[in-house]
Design a protein around this motif. Structure first.
Motif, PDB file in Angstrom:
ATOM      1  N   SER A 214      66.010   4.196 187.052  1.00  0.00           N
ATOM      2  CA  SER A 214      65.410   4.133 185.717  1.00  0.00           C
ATOM      3  C   SER A 214      64.901   5.501 185.299  1.00  0.00           C
ATOM      4  CB  SER A 214      64.268   3.119 185.680  1.00  0.00           C
ATOM      5  OG  SER A 214      63.178   3.540 186.475  1.00  0.00           O
ATOM      6  N   ARG A 215      64.752   5.641 183.980  1.00  0.00           N
ATOM      7  CA  ARG A 215      64.245   6.878 183.412  1.00  0.00           C
ATOM      8  C   ARG A 215      62.931   6.600 182.688  1.00  0.00           C
ATOM      9  NH1 ARG A 215      69.274   7.906 179.695  1.00  0.00           N
ATOM     10  NH2 ARG A 215      68.672   5.737 179.312  1.00  0.00           N
ATOM     11  N   GLN A 216      62.142   7.641 182.487  1.00  0.00           N
ATOM     12  CA  GLN A 216      60.864   7.468 181.825  1.00  0.00           C
ATOM     13  C   GLN A 216      61.035   7.059 180.364  1.00  0.00           C
ATOM     14  OE1 GLN A 216      58.273  10.797 182.332  1.00  0.00           O
ATOM     15  NE2 GLN A 216      56.416   9.592 182.040  1.00  0.00           N
ATOM     16  N   SER A 217      62.210   7.305 179.804  1.00  0.00           N
ATOM     17  CA  SER A 217      62.468   6.945 178.411  1.00  0.00           C
ATOM     18  C   SER A 217      62.935   5.507 178.255  1.00  0.00           C
ATOM     19  CB  SER A 217      63.525   7.886 177.820  1.00  0.00           C
ATOM     20  OG  SER A 217      64.735   7.802 178.562  1.00  0.00           O
ATOM     21  N   ASP A 218      63.220   4.797 179.359  1.00  0.00           N
ATOM     22  CA  ASP A 218      63.751   3.442 179.283  1.00  0.00           C
ATOM     23  C   ASP A 218      62.640   2.426 179.026  1.00  0.00           C
ATOM     24  OD1 ASP A 218      66.291   4.371 179.863  1.00  0.00           O
ATOM     25  OD2 ASP A 218      66.087   4.022 182.018  1.00  0.00           O
ATOM     26  N   ALA A 219      62.862   1.538 178.052  1.00  0.00           N
ATOM     27  CA  ALA A 219      61.927   0.422 177.859  1.00  0.00           C
ATOM     28  C   ALA A 219      62.175  -0.665 178.887  1.00  0.00           C
ATOM     29  CB  ALA A 219      62.061  -0.145 176.449  1.00  0.00           C
ATOM     30  N   GLU A 306      48.994  -3.279 166.032  1.00  0.00           N
ATOM     31  CA  GLU A 306      49.112  -4.121 164.845  1.00  0.00           C
ATOM     32  C   GLU A 306      50.453  -4.847 164.925  1.00  0.00           C
ATOM     33  OE1 GLU A 306      49.124  -0.718 164.486  1.00  0.00           O
ATOM     34  OE2 GLU A 306      46.980  -0.331 164.218  1.00  0.00           O
ATOM     35  N   GLY A 307      50.395  -6.172 164.920  1.00  0.00           N
ATOM     36  CA  GLY A 307      51.582  -6.958 165.216  1.00  0.00           C
ATOM     37  C   GLY A 307      52.744  -6.778 164.262  1.00  0.00           C
ATOM     38  N   GLU A 308      52.490  -6.843 162.969  1.00  0.00           N
ATOM     39  CA  GLU A 308      53.595  -6.748 162.016  1.00  0.00           C
ATOM     40  C   GLU A 308      54.256  -5.383 162.076  1.00  0.00           C
ATOM     41  OE1 GLU A 308      52.600  -7.943 158.097  1.00  0.00           O
ATOM     42  OE2 GLU A 308      51.924  -9.948 158.692  1.00  0.00           O
ATOM     43  N   LEU A 309      53.462  -4.329 162.153  1.00  0.00           N
ATOM     44  CA  LEU A 309      54.027  -2.988 162.258  1.00  0.00           C
ATOM     45  C   LEU A 309      54.783  -2.830 163.569  1.00  0.00           C
ATOM     46  CD1 LEU A 309      54.299  -0.138 161.090  1.00  0.00           C
ATOM     47  CD2 LEU A 309      52.118   0.433 162.196  1.00  0.00           C
ATOM     48  N   PHE A 310      54.225  -3.373 164.638  1.00  0.00           N
ATOM     49  CA  PHE A 310      54.894  -3.285 165.934  1.00  0.00           C
ATOM     50  C   PHE A 310      56.276  -3.913 165.871  1.00  0.00           C
ATOM     51  CE2 PHE A 310      56.223  -5.171 169.903  1.00  0.00           C
ATOM     52  CZ  PHE A 310      56.129  -4.105 170.788  1.00  0.00           C
ATOM     53  N   PHE A 311      56.354  -5.157 165.391  1.00  0.00           N
ATOM     54  CA  PHE A 311      57.640  -5.840 165.407  1.00  0.00           C
ATOM     55  C   PHE A 311      58.628  -5.237 164.405  1.00  0.00           C
ATOM     56  CE2 PHE A 311      55.554  -9.358 167.746  1.00  0.00           C
ATOM     57  CZ  PHE A 311      56.489  -9.454 168.767  1.00  0.00           C
ATOM     58  N   MET A 315      62.048  -4.205 166.104  1.00  0.00           N
ATOM     59  CA  MET A 315      63.317  -4.729 165.613  1.00  0.00           C
ATOM     60  C   MET A 315      64.368  -3.630 165.504  1.00  0.00           C
ATOM     61  SD  MET A 315      64.963  -7.415 164.558  1.00  0.00           S
ATOM     62  CE  MET A 315      65.783  -8.346 163.250  1.00  0.00           C
ATOM     63  N   VAL A 316      63.938  -2.419 165.168  1.00  0.00           N
ATOM     64  CA  VAL A 316      64.869  -1.296 165.097  1.00  0.00           C
ATOM     65  C   VAL A 316      65.484  -1.042 166.471  1.00  0.00           C
ATOM     66  CG1 VAL A 316      65.067   1.189 164.677  1.00  0.00           C
ATOM     67  CG2 VAL A 316      63.701  -0.246 163.140  1.00  0.00           C
ATOM     68  N   ALA A 317      64.636  -1.001 167.493  1.00  0.00           N
ATOM     69  CA  ALA A 317      65.124  -0.770 168.852  1.00  0.00           C
ATOM     70  C   ALA A 317      65.940  -1.954 169.357  1.00  0.00           C
ATOM     71  CB  ALA A 317      63.943  -0.506 169.780  1.00  0.00           C
ATOM     72  N   TRP A 318      65.473  -3.165 169.062  1.00  0.00           N
ATOM     73  CA  TRP A 318      66.144  -4.384 169.517  1.00  0.00           C
ATOM     74  C   TRP A 318      67.559  -4.464 168.941  1.00  0.00           C
ATOM     75  CZ3 TRP A 318      62.930  -9.541 169.230  1.00  0.00           C
ATOM     76  CH2 TRP A 318      63.503 -10.503 170.063  1.00  0.00           C
ATOM     77  N   SER A 319      67.712  -4.066 167.692  1.00  0.00           N
ATOM     78  CA  SER A 319      68.993  -4.233 167.017  1.00  0.00           C
ATOM     79  C   SER A 319      69.986  -3.123 167.335  1.00  0.00           C
ATOM     80  CB  SER A 319      68.775  -4.312 165.503  1.00  0.00           C
ATOM     81  OG  SER A 319      68.210  -3.124 164.997  1.00  0.00           O
ATOM     82  N   ALA A 320      69.508  -2.005 167.869  1.00  0.00           N
ATOM     83  CA  ALA A 320      70.406  -0.878 168.121  1.00  0.00           C
ATOM     84  C   ALA A 320      71.497  -1.236 169.129  1.00  0.00           C
ATOM     85  CB  ALA A 320      69.605   0.326 168.612  1.00  0.00           C
ATOM     86  N   GLY A 321      71.138  -1.974 170.168  1.00  0.00           N
ATOM     87  CA  GLY A 321      72.127  -2.376 171.159  1.00  0.00           C
ATOM     88  C   GLY A 321      73.171  -3.304 170.579  1.00  0.00           C
ATOM     89  N   ALA A 322      72.753  -4.186 169.672  1.00  0.00           N
ATOM     90  CA  ALA A 322      73.703  -5.086 169.022  1.00  0.00           C
ATOM     91  C   ALA A 322      74.687  -4.305 168.167  1.00  0.00           C
ATOM     92  CB  ALA A 322      72.939  -6.102 168.176  1.00  0.00           C
ATOM     93  N   ALA A 323      74.197  -3.277 167.491  1.00  0.00           N
ATOM     94  CA  ALA A 323      75.086  -2.440 166.684  1.00  0.00           C
ATOM     95  C   ALA A 323      76.120  -1.742 167.557  1.00  0.00           C
ATOM     96  CB  ALA A 323      74.266  -1.417 165.899  1.00  0.00           C
ATOM     97  N   ARG A 324      75.712  -1.313 168.733  1.00  0.00           N
ATOM     98  CA  ARG A 324      76.671  -0.672 169.654  1.00  0.00           C
ATOM     99  C   ARG A 324      77.723  -1.668 170.125  1.00  0.00           C
ATOM    100  NH1 ARG A 324      71.845   1.949 171.336  1.00  0.00           N
ATOM    101  NH2 ARG A 324      71.523   0.453 173.033  1.00  0.00           N
ATOM    102  N   LEU A 361      61.352   7.256 163.507  1.00  0.00           N
ATOM    103  CA  LEU A 361      60.031   6.719 163.165  1.00  0.00           C
ATOM    104  C   LEU A 361      59.573   5.702 164.204  1.00  0.00           C
ATOM    105  CD1 LEU A 361      60.438   6.285 159.301  1.00  0.00           C
ATOM    106  CD2 LEU A 361      59.096   8.026 160.507  1.00  0.00           C
ATOM    107  N   ALA A 362      60.490   4.869 164.668  1.00  0.00           N
ATOM    108  CA  ALA A 362      60.137   3.893 165.695  1.00  0.00           C
ATOM    109  C   ALA A 362      59.709   4.603 166.974  1.00  0.00           C
ATOM    110  CB  ALA A 362      61.312   2.961 165.965  1.00  0.00           C
ATOM    111  N   GLY A 363      60.441   5.641 167.369  1.00  0.00           N
ATOM    112  CA  GLY A 363      60.081   6.384 168.568  1.00  0.00           C
ATOM    113  C   GLY A 363      58.705   7.007 168.474  1.00  0.00           C
ATOM    114  N   ALA A 364      58.375   7.554 167.319  1.00  0.00           N
ATOM    115  CA  ALA A 364      57.055   8.156 167.133  1.00  0.00           C
ATOM    116  C   ALA A 364      55.963   7.083 167.201  1.00  0.00           C
ATOM    117  CB  ALA A 364      56.999   8.883 165.791  1.00  0.00           C
ATOM    118  N   TYR A 365      56.239   5.930 166.603  1.00  0.00           N
ATOM    119  CA  TYR A 365      55.258   4.840 166.656  1.00  0.00           C
ATOM    120  C   TYR A 365      55.071   4.365 168.093  1.00  0.00           C
ATOM    121  CZ  TYR A 365      53.200   0.232 166.200  1.00  0.00           C
ATOM    122  OH  TYR A 365      52.391  -0.865 166.358  1.00  0.00           O
ATOM    123  N   PHE A 366      56.154   4.215 168.827  1.00  0.00           N
ATOM    124  CA  PHE A 366      56.050   3.753 170.213  1.00  0.00           C
ATOM    125  C   PHE A 366      55.255   4.736 171.064  1.00  0.00           C
ATOM    126  CE2 PHE A 366      60.329   1.331 169.765  1.00  0.00           C
ATOM    127  CZ  PHE A 366      59.690   0.353 169.020  1.00  0.00           C
TER     128      PHE A 366
END
Length: 477
Positions: A214-219, A306-311, A315-324, A361-366
């Motif tokens: 694993s890498r430090q960048s992996d969720a 904050e839940g809504e902002l978090f999700f 969702m951006v990260a979750w959907s990236a794998g589906a796009a691939r 933006l998602a990466g910066a928020y995370f």
């Protein structure tokens, strides 16, 4: 791994060598001890496990690929000098094992055969584990219930009409049913902890970057599902990174609860502000009372997110794998609509609709979430929350035919407690302390500061002694 005793785990019986039911009752540590003492041969453990799989898997659909002859050859060879010599094991169908199928639960990869073996699989086999098959997972691990169209749903051993969770649902069903004592699992948003809660198992998600490969960048991170804490601790100790570039110093674990009392934050609310179902809330309050009775300080607290902002960002990260996955289908000249599930297609469409800077933006928020959690855990040793907001759902509730918007609404509510720890990189565990009035398991989630798995394991050993769960098993016919 000095200090982790080889026999006598809390609540686990000693086996009479050669008896399948007795062997199935043992954890992986005790099975390996029998092999070390020469009381059982690896081939006997393997054949007993194969017999249990042949008997139980048709009803549970947890094992989706078997390599019995390969495993028999491994069992006949000299064993590595690892902690689990001769113990049968299964990999989640996301890991590569050279020469075997890896489908990730998707029709897109139905014919894929791995050309190499993943680092974590190789390291686990070096521990002496004998891999005999692969376990079911939802398509690309994108769901919290294991119901892929490719293989069909896995079923919860406690109630076959219910989900075993996801995405390591097949692994959870394998261990909870007694087919195997321990199985590989991975967690990118709750996929170890959710099945552990659904099936009454112990499941710890290590810190980001902690484990081999694993890498430090992996969720996402790899580990296992087990019935005993010591099995998880032993495999963690073996599989944690110890190379010079490892982002975290290796953890030395013992088998005895720590004497230090902890300050435990407590909240039943999900990050969206909702309360869980009554059975889950009652179970969590019972766990809080247990911890207080053991002398820990349990105080109300809220995670700094904050839940809504978090999700929205998740969702951006979750959907990236589906796009691939959609892109891969097109590259291979396959129709995405024919080989990918509706939920995967919905996520991919969401990814395509995002602005060009959404990932940045998602990466910066995370990164900000990780900093907040680091500050939070300067005030608390551990945080206690539910794992999920309800009992294991009925099969179909999170099934492949549920429409995308409805599926999203259901998932966000159900998993409102787990993905924050993948984003923050913090270790978290589901401990099987409770049963609902309807007879279904309910786990309690404990989390800690990045790199502080020792605090969680020490607490888990203490809870295992104070409220044993090993003898609580589903009735299978």
């Amino acid at each position: 791994m000095a200090g982790l005793a080889a026999t006598g785990a809390i609540g686990l019986p000693h086996a009479a060598a050669g008896h399948d039911d007795d062997l199935a009752a043992l954890d992986a540590t005790a099975q390996a001890d029998l092999v070390r003492r020469g009381e059982v041969k690896p081939a006997e453990l393997l054949e007993a496990a194969i017999a249990r799989i042949d008997r139980l898997n048709p009803a549970l659909n947890a094992v989706v690929a078997s390599f019995y002859e390969r495993a028999r050859r491994a069992a006949a060879q000299p064993l590595p000098e690892g902690p689990f010599g001769g113990v049968p094991y299964a990999l989640k169908d996301l890991l590569d094992l050279q020469g075997t199928p890896r489908t990730a639960g998707s029709r897109l990869l139905a014919r894929h055969v791995s050309a190499a073996t993943s680092d974590i699989a190789a390291r686990s086999m070096a521990a002496g584990l004998i891999v005999l098959g692969k376990t079911n997972t939802p398509e690309f691990a994108l769901n919290a219930s294991t119901e892929p169209l490719l293989f069909g749903p896995s079923r919860n051993p406690w109630n076959p009409g219910r989900s075993p969770g996801g995405s390591s649902g097949g692994a959870a069903a394998v261990v909870a049913s007694g087919m195997l004592a321990m199985a590989h699992a991975s967690d990118g948003g709750g996929s170890i902890r959710i099945p552990a809660s659904c099936c009454g198992l112990f499941g710890l998600k290590p810190s980001r970057g902690r484990m081999t490969g694993s890498r430090q960048s992996d969720a996402g991170v790899d580990h296992c599902l087990s019935r005993s804490v010591r099995d998880s601790a032993r495999l963690f100790g073996w599989n944690q990174r110890q190379d010079a570039a490892a982002p975290l110093a290796p953890v030395a674990l013992g088998a005895d609860p720590a004497a230090r009392r902890l300050k435990i934050g407590f909240s039943s609310q999900g990050i969206l502000g909702h309360e869980p179902a009554a059975a889950v809330k009652a179970a969590l309050e019972q766990t809080a009372r247990l911890c207080a009775g053991l002398g820990h300080q349990v105080v109300p607290a809220r995670l700094p997110v904050e839940g809504e902002l978090f999700f929205r960002h998740f969702m951006v990260a979750w959907s990236a794998g589906a796009a691939r996955a959609v892109q891969q289908a097109r590259t291979e000249r396959q129709d995405p609509e024919a080989v990918l599930e509706p939920w995967t297609l919905f996520l991919a469409a969401h990814a395509r609709a995002q602005a060009a800077d959404a990932g940045q933006l998602a990466g910066a928020y995370f990164a900000e979430v990780a900093r907040r959690f680091d500050r939070f855990f300067t005030d608390y040793d551990v945080m206690l929350t539910p794992v999920v907001d309800d009992e294991p759902p009925e099969l179909g509730h999170l099934g492949p035919d549920v429409g995308g918007p409805q599926m999203w609404d259901r998932l966000v509510k159900y998993v409102a407690y787990t993905p924050v720890h993948n984003v923050a990189g913090t270790p978290a565990m589901s401990v099987p302390l409770s049963m609902s009035p309807s007879g279904l398991p309910i786990g309690s989630q404990f989390s800690a500061r990045v790199g502080n798995e020792k605090t969680l394991f020490d607490l888990a050993f203490e809870l295992e002694q104070a409220s044993p769960w090993a003898q609580r098993r589903p009735s299978l016919r």
